[in-house]
Scaffold this active site. Structure first.
Site, PDB file in Angstrom:
ATOM      1  CE  LYS A   1      55.033 141.067  19.954  1.00  0.00           C
ATOM      2  NZ  LYS A   1      56.344 141.148  19.544  1.00  0.00           N
TER       3      LYS A   1
ATOM      4  CD  GLN B   1      48.979 136.410  16.418  1.00  0.00           C
ATOM      5  OE1 GLN B   1      49.776 136.546  17.351  1.00  0.00           O
ATOM      6  NE2 GLN B   1      47.677 136.431  16.596  1.00  0.00           N
TER       7      GLN B   1
ATOM      8  CG  ASP C   1      51.121 131.079  21.975  1.00  0.00           C
ATOM      9  OD1 ASP C   1      50.431 131.908  22.593  1.00  0.00           O
ATOM     10  OD2 ASP C   1      51.406 131.181  20.764  1.00  0.00           O
TER      11      ASP C   1
END
Ligand code: GUN
Length: 358
Positions: free
Chosen positions: A118, A162, A185
């Site tokens: 990422k 995460q 997200d």
């Protein structure tokens, strides 16, 4: 030959490795030439016409591959280029650079790889990235403090915690602490509620399901009016993928671990999105000829021939399915690269929204 492939699909053994959509990509040899147009995100590309359904093709009789291979790696690259152009335009016009903050807790290798990839992707397109790496035994409060700092920081436009978190943490409490306007997200319950409701717009579409739909769009695969089956009902992929397909006017069925006769339901589908994490579970004989298949699974299976001792396969028995479907995503190189591209896209939209830039 066919029987070797069949037995490989039926005997593949799952390793106790955890490697969800985050393992480094392996090379994939069978690709079609790039059928992409330079389209704005979510504009359909009509250059790819799936093969018309053929009732004469069956999983057991077909001898050569016929499905188009949906090249997620190439699509993701094109999207990253489009995002890079937009970021440069915004910086030039208003002096704002999008920022993404990632919070990683613990030492899972797969999560660390995801976060590293990422960061690399952010660097490549010009997004500022911020990272907090906390030890496995950190307290929930420390994670909440980091979220709170990023919520307040105007140079941060997206925050990602995460997953999975260590088992002593309350995932719901932590995810709810991310400000909805920075929740790139798209996991916040309010955001999922908006995704589910007619006439409402979510602030962010969860990255992996968004990537699945984007692949269908860019390959010109019609969703409207089609029968779609989503295999798996996770909060991260299955459930939001089903909501998205419904928003796109598909008729959607979710197949899960308690579904009776899943094969019969899957066999009716024009579009299948599989996200269960079971190596080679979906067999060629379960597929309607001409169906389009998006395989989200990334499952490690033993492979003594590989230097690492394992290789990655999808939920779908690729070698069988490729003979029956009209289009299929490979693993690796299908959905995986799209997840990060969609994260960049969500971060860019967040920065644009916050600064009223179109
Ligand atoms: N872990 C595996 N996939 C994801 C994802 O899409 N988002 C987050 N935050 N964690 C993940």
């Amino acid at each position: 030959m066919a029987s070797m492939i069949f037995s490989e699909c039926s005997t593949a053994r799952l390793l106790p490795l955890r490697c969800h959509r985050s393992c480094p990509a392996l090379s994939f040899s069978r690709r079609v030439s790039l059928p992409l147009t330079s389209s704005r995100l979510f504009l359909p590309s009509l250059t790819f016409q799936p093969r018309a359904s053929s009732t004469s093709v069956s999983a057991t009789m077909a001898t050569e591959s016929s499905a188009k291979v949906i090249d997620g790696k190439a699509v993701a690259k094109q999207i990253r280029e489009e995002i890079g152009v937009e970021i440069a335009r915004m910086k030039e016009a208003i002096g704002i650079v999008p920022g993404l903050a990632v919070i990683l807790v613990g030492d899972r290798k797969d999560s660390a790889t995801y976060v590293r990839n990422k960061k690399k992707a952010c660097d490549a397109v010009g997004i500022n990235s911020f990272e907090v790496h906390l030890p496995e035994d950190t307290t929930e409060q420390e994670v909440l403090n980091s979220i709170s700092r990023f919520n307040e920081d105007p140079s941060v436009h997206g925050i990602l915690v995460q997953l999975p978190l260590p088992s002593h943490m309350n995932e719901e409490k932590i995810l709810n602490a991310v400000g909805i306007e920075k929740d790139v997200d798209g996991f916040h319950p309010l955001n999922i509620g908006r995704l589910a409701m007619r006439g409402r717009e979510p602030l962010f579409v969860p990255c992996t399901p968004k990537g699945c739909i984007e692949l269908l769009r860019r390959y010109g695969i019609q969703i409207k009016g089609k029968k779609a089956v989503v295999i798996g009902r996770s909060n991260i992929v299955g459930m939001p993928a089903a909501l998205l397909l419904q928003r796109e006017d598909a008729t959607v069925t979710i197949v899960h671990s308690r579904t009776n006769n899943p094969e019969d339901i899957i066999k009716e589908a024009d579009i299948i999105i599989s996200a269960v994490g079971q190596a080679n579970m979906v067999r060629g004989s379960w597929i309607k000829p001409g169906a389009a298949i998006i395989d989200v699974g990334i499952n490690p299976v033993e492979d003594p021939a590989s230097p690492r001792g394992y290789r990655l396969v999808g939920d779908v028995c690729y070698d069988e399915v490729v003979k029956v479907a009209s289009a299929v995503t490979p693993v690796p190189g299908g959905v995986g690269p799209m997840t990060i591209a969609m994260l960049l896209s969500n971060t860019l939209s967040s920065a644009k929204r916050m600064h009223n830039f179109n």
